[in-house]
Scaffold this motif. Structure first.
Motif, PDB file in Angstrom:
ATOM      1  N   VAL A  35       8.612  -4.959  -7.839  1.00 29.43           N
ATOM      2  CA  VAL A  35       7.802  -6.092  -7.409  1.00 29.43           C
ATOM      3  C   VAL A  35       6.405  -5.548  -7.148  1.00 29.43           C
ATOM      4  CG1 VAL A  35       7.399  -7.808  -5.607  1.00 29.43           C
ATOM      5  CG2 VAL A  35       9.737  -7.364  -6.405  1.00 29.43           C
ATOM      6  N   VAL A  36       5.424  -6.110  -7.843  1.00 30.13           N
ATOM      7  CA  VAL A  36       4.031  -5.733  -7.648  1.00 30.13           C
ATOM      8  C   VAL A  36       3.345  -6.909  -6.960  1.00 30.13           C
ATOM      9  CG1 VAL A  36       1.873  -5.065  -8.757  1.00 30.13           C
ATOM     10  CG2 VAL A  36       4.052  -4.217  -9.662  1.00 30.13           C
ATOM     11  N   VAL A  37       2.797  -6.633  -5.783  1.00 31.05           N
ATOM     12  CA  VAL A  37       2.180  -7.672  -4.961  1.00 31.05           C
ATOM     13  C   VAL A  37       0.701  -7.330  -4.787  1.00 31.05           C
ATOM     14  CG1 VAL A  37       2.197  -8.782  -2.696  1.00 31.05           C
ATOM     15  CG2 VAL A  37       4.353  -8.090  -3.752  1.00 31.05           C
ATOM     16  N   PHE A  38      -0.159  -8.122  -5.419  1.00 26.29           N
ATOM     17  CA  PHE A  38      -1.600  -7.957  -5.242  1.00 26.29           C
ATOM     18  C   PHE A  38      -2.047  -8.744  -4.018  1.00 26.29           C
ATOM     19  CE2 PHE A  38      -1.094  -6.915  -9.668  1.00 26.29           C
ATOM     20  CZ  PHE A  38      -2.040  -5.930  -9.896  1.00 26.29           C
ATOM     21  N   TYR A  39      -2.986  -8.171  -3.291  1.00 23.89           N
ATOM     22  CA  TYR A  39      -3.588  -8.852  -2.144  1.00 23.89           C
ATOM     23  C   TYR A  39      -5.080  -8.543  -2.160  1.00 23.89           C
ATOM     24  CZ  TYR A  39      -3.235  -4.278   0.167  1.00 23.89           C
ATOM     25  OH  TYR A  39      -3.356  -2.951   0.481  1.00 23.89           O
ATOM     26  N   PRO A  40      -5.905  -9.386  -1.520  1.00 23.34           N
ATOM     27  CA  PRO A  40      -7.353  -9.227  -1.642  1.00 23.34           C
ATOM     28  C   PRO A  40      -7.930  -7.925  -1.092  1.00 23.34           C
ATOM     29  CG  PRO A  40      -6.831 -11.419  -0.860  1.00 23.34           C
ATOM     30  CD  PRO A  40      -5.553 -10.638  -0.850  1.00 23.34           C
ATOM     31  N   ALA A  41      -7.611  -7.575   0.166  1.00 14.25           N
ATOM     32  CA  ALA A  41      -8.276  -6.402   0.735  1.00 14.25           C
ATOM     33  C   ALA A  41      -7.597  -5.926   2.012  1.00 14.25           C
ATOM     34  CB  ALA A  41      -9.744  -6.731   1.040  1.00 14.25           C
ATOM     35  N   ASP A  42      -7.743  -4.636   2.259  1.00 11.46           N
ATOM     36  CA  ASP A  42      -7.294  -4.050   3.515  1.00 11.46           C
ATOM     37  C   ASP A  42      -8.169  -4.591   4.661  1.00 11.46           C
ATOM     38  OD1 ASP A  42      -5.612  -2.551   1.915  1.00 11.46           O
ATOM     39  OD2 ASP A  42      -6.595  -0.632   2.306  1.00 11.46           O
ATOM     40  N   PHE A  43      -7.670  -4.474   5.865  1.00  7.42           N
ATOM     41  CA  PHE A  43      -8.394  -4.859   7.079  1.00  7.42           C
ATOM     42  C   PHE A  43      -8.802  -6.335   7.068  1.00  7.42           C
ATOM     43  CE2 PHE A  43      -9.055  -0.281   6.593  1.00  7.42           C
ATOM     44  CZ  PHE A  43      -8.610   0.172   7.814  1.00  7.42           C
ATOM     45  N   THR A  44      -7.918  -7.179   6.535  1.00 10.61           N
ATOM     46  CA  THR A  44      -8.218  -8.606   6.493  1.00 10.61           C
ATOM     47  C   THR A  44      -7.216  -9.371   7.348  1.00 10.61           C
ATOM     48  OG1 THR A  44      -6.982  -8.797   4.421  1.00 10.61           O
ATOM     49  CG2 THR A  44      -9.378  -8.491   4.238  1.00 10.61           C
ATOM     50  N   PHE A  45      -6.910 -10.607   6.987  1.00  7.99           N
ATOM     51  CA  PHE A  45      -6.230 -11.524   7.897  1.00  7.99           C
ATOM     52  C   PHE A  45      -4.826 -11.912   7.436  1.00  7.99           C
ATOM     53  CE2 PHE A  45     -10.792 -12.063   7.443  1.00  7.99           C
ATOM     54  CZ  PHE A  45     -11.199 -11.488   8.630  1.00  7.99           C
ATOM     55  N   VAL A  46      -4.717 -12.573   6.317  1.00  4.95           N
ATOM     56  CA  VAL A  46      -3.413 -12.978   5.795  1.00  4.95           C
ATOM     57  C   VAL A  46      -2.663 -11.768   5.226  1.00  4.95           C
ATOM     58  CG1 VAL A  46      -2.215 -14.430   4.091  1.00  4.95           C
ATOM     59  CG2 VAL A  46      -4.218 -15.328   5.301  1.00  4.95           C
ATOM     60  N   CYS A  47      -3.392 -10.858   4.629  1.00  5.96           N
ATOM     61  CA  CYS A  47      -2.778  -9.698   3.962  1.00  5.96           C
ATOM     62  C   CYS A  47      -1.820  -8.909   4.855  1.00  5.96           C
ATOM     63  CB  CYS A  47      -3.848  -8.780   3.385  1.00  5.96           C
ATOM     64  SG  CYS A  47      -4.922  -9.591   2.181  1.00  5.96           S
ATOM     65  N   PRO A  48      -2.208  -8.549   6.083  1.00  8.36           N
ATOM     66  CA  PRO A  48      -1.264  -7.772   6.885  1.00  8.36           C
ATOM     67  C   PRO A  48      -0.006  -8.550   7.242  1.00  8.36           C
ATOM     68  CG  PRO A  48      -3.224  -8.303   8.177  1.00  8.36           C
ATOM     69  CD  PRO A  48      -3.503  -8.708   6.761  1.00  8.36           C
ATOM     70  N   THR A  49      -0.120  -9.882   7.351  1.00  8.82           N
ATOM     71  CA  THR A  49       1.086 -10.653   7.661  1.00  8.82           C
ATOM     72  C   THR A  49       2.067 -10.609   6.496  1.00  8.82           C
ATOM     73  OG1 THR A  49       0.223 -12.814   6.873  1.00  8.82           O
ATOM     74  CG2 THR A  49      -0.217 -12.201   9.177  1.00  8.82           C
TER      75      THR A  49
END
Length: 187
Positions: A35-49
């Motif tokens: 499973v490859v999961v792209f996310y916008p950026a480190d140190f952000t808001f939705v991504c860590p959740t």
């Protein structure tokens, strides 16, 4: 053109995983479900959740023989710094892949060129390196690891049971369908 059933394009990247920097390539994805999961950026808001949710469900994915790869256009160094400073990301044991050249984001068609970040893209890849599931959505919409786990189970089931398909809301152990002329108009 859809990426479904296409092979993952060649790539080579560095990831942060369990205190080490490790190489990840297109060949790394072969031989197991990924499973490859792209996310916008480190140190952000939705991504860590999202990444924490995947971390909380990581053992269930591993029990199925599935490896998870989190990918953003940050460097592997940024991934380490985020891992070391965030309680949520500190739970992550799967590889966090650095893609500062945006090669992977372009290969998977999730790059927002003018921003240099990726859309939220989720890809399930079979052991042969073919993309079997692709979901891409706006960056303000977080994903659910348990729903992804259900979809991975469905993808694996269909691969292991040619001629059968999984209906909506299918869960492991539930009835499947066998498409045939006799089934047309009966559902």
């Amino acid at each position: 053109m859809s990426l479904i059933n296409t092979e993952v394009k060649p790539f080579k990247a560095t990831a942060f995983q369990n205190g080490d920097f490790v190489e990840v390539t297109d060949q790394t994805l072969r031989g197991q479900w990924s499973v490859v999961v792209f996310y916008p950026a480190d140190f952000t808001f939705v991504c860590p959740t999202e990444l924490e949710d995947l971390a909380d469900n990581y053992e269930a994915f591993k029990a199925l023989g599935v490896e998870i790869y989190g990918v953003s256009t940050d460097t592997h160094f940024a991934h380490k710094a985020w891992h070391d400073t965030s309680d949520a990301i500190g739970k992550v044991n799967y590889p966090l892949v650095g893609d500062p050249t945006a090669t992977l984001a372009r290969n998977f068609d999730v790059l927002i060129e003018e921003e240099g970040i990726a859309l939220r893209g989720t890809f399930v890849i079979n052991p042969e390196g073919q993309i079997k599931l692709c979901e891409i959505h706006d960056n303000g919409i977080g994903r659910d690891a348990t729903e992804l786990l259900r979809k991975v189970k469905a993808a694996k089931y269909v691969a292991e049971h040619p001629g059968e398909v999984c209906p909506a809301k299918w869960k492991e152990g539930a009835e499947t369908l066998t498409p045939s002329l006799d089934l047309v108009g009966k559902i």
